[in-house]
Scaffold this motif. Sequence first.
Motif, PDB file in Angstrom:
ATOM      1  N   LEU A 157       0.854  -1.189   0.000  1.00 27.44           N
ATOM      2  CA  LEU A 157       0.000   0.000   0.000  1.00 27.44           C
ATOM      3  C   LEU A 157       0.887   1.236   0.000  1.00 27.44           C
ATOM      4  CD1 LEU A 157      -2.855   1.286   0.305  1.00 27.44           C
ATOM      5  CD2 LEU A 157      -2.536   1.102   2.789  1.00 27.44           C
ATOM      6  N   TYR A 158       0.588   2.174  -0.906  1.00 28.55           N
ATOM      7  CA  TYR A 158       1.310   3.437  -0.991  1.00 28.55           C
ATOM      8  C   TYR A 158       0.313   4.589  -0.870  1.00 28.55           C
ATOM      9  CZ  TYR A 158       5.078   0.578  -3.002  1.00 28.55           C
ATOM     10  OH  TYR A 158       6.043  -0.372  -3.222  1.00 28.55           O
ATOM     11  N   HIS A 159       0.811   5.755  -0.413  1.00 37.10           N
ATOM     12  CA  HIS A 159      -0.060   6.923  -0.334  1.00 37.10           C
ATOM     13  C   HIS A 159       0.732   8.193  -0.612  1.00 37.10           C
ATOM     14  CE1 HIS A 159       1.492   7.890   3.735  1.00 37.10           C
ATOM     15  NE2 HIS A 159       1.414   6.582   3.954  1.00 37.10           N
ATOM     16  N   LEU A 160       0.011   9.223  -1.043  1.00 32.28           N
ATOM     17  CA  LEU A 160       0.588  10.521  -1.383  1.00 32.28           C
ATOM     18  C   LEU A 160      -0.301  11.597  -0.795  1.00 32.28           C
ATOM     19  CD1 LEU A 160       2.739  12.107  -3.044  1.00 32.28           C
ATOM     20  CD2 LEU A 160       1.115  12.034  -4.954  1.00 32.28           C
ATOM     21  N   SER A 161       0.278  12.452   0.061  1.00 34.36           N
ATOM     22  CA  SER A 161      -0.502  13.510   0.701  1.00 34.36           C
ATOM     23  C   SER A 161      -0.656  14.708  -0.234  1.00 34.36           C
ATOM     24  CB  SER A 161       0.186  13.960   1.996  1.00 34.36           C
ATOM     25  OG  SER A 161       1.345  14.726   1.697  1.00 34.36           O
ATOM     26  N   GLY A 162      -1.536  15.610   0.147  1.00 38.82           N
ATOM     27  CA  GLY A 162      -1.749  16.814  -0.650  1.00 38.82           C
ATOM     28  C   GLY A 162      -0.535  17.706  -0.710  1.00 38.82           C
ATOM     29  N   THR A 163       0.387  17.568   0.234  1.00 38.59           N
ATOM     30  CA  THR A 163       1.620  18.360   0.236  1.00 38.59           C
ATOM     31  C   THR A 163       2.763  17.643  -0.492  1.00 38.59           C
ATOM     32  OG1 THR A 163       2.284  17.413   2.373  1.00 38.59           O
ATOM     33  CG2 THR A 163       0.987  19.452   2.411  1.00 38.59           C
ATOM     34  N   GLY A 164       2.464  16.480  -1.051  1.00 33.37           N
ATOM     35  CA  GLY A 164       3.474  15.747  -1.806  1.00 33.37           C
ATOM     36  C   GLY A 164       4.297  14.774  -0.995  1.00 33.37           C
ATOM     37  N   LYS A 165       3.933  14.550   0.260  1.00 31.24           N
ATOM     38  CA  LYS A 165       4.658  13.597   1.091  1.00 31.24           C
ATOM     39  C   LYS A 165       4.219  12.178   0.779  1.00 31.24           C
ATOM     40  CE  LYS A 165       5.888  12.571   5.888  1.00 31.24           C
ATOM     41  NZ  LYS A 165       5.699  12.952   7.314  1.00 31.24           N
ATOM     42  N   ALA A 166       5.185  11.308   0.514  1.00 30.67           N
ATOM     43  CA  ALA A 166       4.884   9.931   0.122  1.00 30.67           C
ATOM     44  C   ALA A 166       5.100   8.977   1.283  1.00 30.67           C
ATOM     45  CB  ALA A 166       5.762   9.516  -1.053  1.00 30.67           C
ATOM     46  N   GLY A 167       4.369   7.883   1.262  1.00 29.41           N
ATOM     47  CA  GLY A 167       4.530   6.860   2.279  1.00 29.41           C
ATOM     48  C   GLY A 167       4.184   5.493   1.735  1.00 29.41           C
ATOM     49  N   ASP A 168       4.633   4.458   2.432  1.00 28.62           N
ATOM     50  CA  ASP A 168       4.291   3.093   2.041  1.00 28.62           C
ATOM     51  C   ASP A 168       4.030   2.269   3.289  1.00 28.62           C
ATOM     52  OD1 ASP A 168       6.873   1.818   2.932  1.00 28.62           O
ATOM     53  OD2 ASP A 168       7.677   3.074   1.340  1.00 28.62           O
ATOM     54  N   PHE A 169       3.357   1.150   3.082  1.00 30.38           N
ATOM     55  CA  PHE A 169       2.913   0.337   4.211  1.00 30.38           C
ATOM     56  C   PHE A 169       2.790  -1.098   3.753  1.00 30.38           C
ATOM     57  CE2 PHE A 169      -0.671  -1.411   6.776  1.00 30.38           C
ATOM     58  CZ  PHE A 169      -0.074  -1.326   8.031  1.00 30.38           C
ATOM     59  N   LYS A 170       3.435  -2.015   4.476  1.00 27.54           N
ATOM     60  CA  LYS A 170       3.285  -3.444   4.187  1.00 27.54           C
ATOM     61  C   LYS A 170       2.177  -3.974   5.072  1.00 27.54           C
ATOM     62  CE  LYS A 170       6.047  -7.510   3.125  1.00 27.54           C
ATOM     63  NZ  LYS A 170       5.690  -7.430   1.716  1.00 27.54           N
ATOM     64  N   PRO A 171       1.056  -4.371   4.501  1.00 27.09           N
ATOM     65  CA  PRO A 171      -0.143  -4.661   5.304  1.00 27.09           C
ATOM     66  C   PRO A 171      -0.093  -6.012   5.990  1.00 27.09           C
ATOM     67  CG  PRO A 171      -0.585  -5.056   3.001  1.00 27.09           C
ATOM     68  CD  PRO A 171       0.805  -4.490   3.057  1.00 27.09           C
ATOM     69  N   GLN A 172      -0.886  -6.117   7.045  1.00 28.86           N
ATOM     70  CA  GLN A 172      -1.127  -7.384   7.714  1.00 28.86           C
ATOM     71  C   GLN A 172      -2.507  -7.900   7.307  1.00 28.86           C
ATOM     72  OE1 GLN A 172       1.137  -9.060   9.702  1.00 28.86           O
ATOM     73  NE2 GLN A 172       2.482  -7.433   8.925  1.00 28.86           N
ATOM     74  N   PRO A 173      -2.634  -9.172   7.004  1.00 24.55           N
ATOM     75  CA  PRO A 173      -3.924  -9.705   6.544  1.00 24.55           C
ATOM     76  C   PRO A 173      -5.034  -9.510   7.569  1.00 24.55           C
ATOM     77  CG  PRO A 173      -2.160 -11.283   6.127  1.00 24.55           C
ATOM     78  CD  PRO A 173      -1.576 -10.206   6.985  1.00 24.55           C
ATOM     79  N   GLY A 174      -6.201  -9.103   7.071  1.00 29.82           N
ATOM     80  CA  GLY A 174      -7.393  -9.026   7.896  1.00 29.82           C
ATOM     81  C   GLY A 174      -7.518  -7.797   8.764  1.00 29.82           C
ATOM     82  N   VAL A 175      -6.555  -6.881   8.701  1.00 31.25           N
ATOM     83  CA  VAL A 175      -6.586  -5.676   9.538  1.00 31.25           C
ATOM     84  C   VAL A 175      -7.132  -4.510   8.712  1.00 31.25           C
ATOM     85  CG1 VAL A 175      -5.242  -4.060  10.920  1.00 31.25           C
ATOM     86  CG2 VAL A 175      -4.615  -6.498  10.878  1.00 31.25           C
ATOM     87  N   PRO A 176      -8.284  -3.941   9.085  1.00 27.08           N
ATOM     88  CA  PRO A 176      -8.848  -2.833   8.307  1.00 27.08           C
ATOM     89  C   PRO A 176      -7.940  -1.601   8.360  1.00 27.08           C
ATOM     90  CG  PRO A 176     -10.495  -3.782   9.779  1.00 27.08           C
ATOM     91  CD  PRO A 176      -9.175  -4.346  10.196  1.00 27.08           C
ATOM     92  N   ILE A 177      -7.780  -0.959   7.208  1.00 22.79           N
ATOM     93  CA  ILE A 177      -6.943   0.234   7.099  1.00 22.79           C
ATOM     94  C   ILE A 177      -7.810   1.386   6.611  1.00 22.79           C
ATOM     95  CG2 ILE A 177      -4.923   1.262   5.993  1.00 22.79           C
ATOM     96  CD1 ILE A 177      -4.025  -1.678   5.418  1.00 22.79           C
ATOM     97  N   PRO A 178      -7.979   2.456   7.392  1.00 20.64           N
ATOM     98  CA  PRO A 178      -8.748   3.607   6.918  1.00 20.64           C
ATOM     99  C   PRO A 178      -7.947   4.375   5.871  1.00 20.64           C
ATOM    100  CG  PRO A 178      -7.854   4.047   9.096  1.00 20.64           C
ATOM    101  CD  PRO A 178      -7.508   2.623   8.780  1.00 20.64           C
ATOM    102  N   LEU A 179      -8.549   4.610   4.715  1.00 21.88           N
ATOM    103  CA  LEU A 179      -7.883   5.361   3.648  1.00 21.88           C
ATOM    104  C   LEU A 179      -8.290   6.826   3.793  1.00 21.88           C
ATOM    105  CD1 LEU A 179      -8.159   2.914   0.616  1.00 21.88           C
ATOM    106  CD2 LEU A 179      -6.471   3.004   2.463  1.00 21.88           C
TER     107      LEU A 179
END
Length: 252
Positions: A157-179
Motif C-alpha cells: 500500500l502506498y499513499h501521497l498527501s496533498g503536500t506531496g509527502k509519500a509513504g508506504d505500508f506493508k499490510p497485515q492480513p485481515g486488519v482494516p486500514i482507513p484510507l
Amino acid sequence: MKTALISDLHANRQAFQAVIDHARREGAQHFALLGDYVGYGSDPGWVVDQVRTLRAEGAIVVAGNHDLGVTQGPRPTMNDDARAAIAWTRARLTDDQIAFLAGLPMSEEEDDCLYVHANAFDPTGFAYVQGRLEAMRSLHATECRYTFCGHMHEPMLYHLSGTGKAGDFKPQPGVPIPLLPNRQWLVIPGACGQPRDGNPAAAYALFDHDSEELSFQRVPYDVEAAAAALRAAPGLPTGLADRLAQRLVVGR
C-alpha cells in the motif's frame, strides 16, 4: 458496497475459487479483476470462463501482460517458462476465449477509482511498482483518488498527501486500514494464483466504499492439488509446479 480486488490469477483454479468463495462470505458485492488470468497455471479455460461470467455480472476486468502474451505473442522480457506457458495456454483456449482476452481494456475508471494491471503512467509498458518512486509516478499520472493494480505479486500500500509527502505500508492480513480522505492511494492486493512473498495463501483485498476502509486478505487453498494439476499437464514446465510447492514449504 465492498469490492473484491483480485489480480494475477494465472490459471490457478483452486486459488481463484477459494478467493471468490471467501470474498462472497466477507460481503463482496462487486469484483475488480486486475489482469493476468492466464499463464503458468493448468486451468486457463476454466479461469477465463469464470472471469467472463463475473464481467457479465458487472465486474471490472482489465488486461494483464500474460493475457496479451496469449493474444499478441510473448513480450521480449518474458522468461522461458513464461513463454512456454503462453504457447501451451493459447493451444488450449477456444477462439471465443482468446477473443475475450484480446478485447479487454488496459484500464478502467469508476467512481474516483482507477483499475489497471501494472501502473497508471504506462499501462501497456508493464513497468513494475517496486517502491515509492514508481508508486509516486503512478499516482501523479492519474487524478483518481484510488489506484488499484497488480503485477507485483506481493501485497503493498502506498499513499501521497496533498503536500506531496509519500509513504508506504506493508499490510497485515485481515486488519482494516482507513484510507484517509486527504491522500491518494495506490493498492497492490498481491497475487491470487502466484504469491511471491513466501506465503502460499492466495492474496486479494477488500475495499469498502462506504467506510473507506481497505483490508488485505490471505486465503489458504489446496496448493498440493494445484501443483499436481500442473504436473499432470503435458507440455507445461515442471518447474512451475515445483515453484508452487516451494511456496507451501516456505510459508509454513
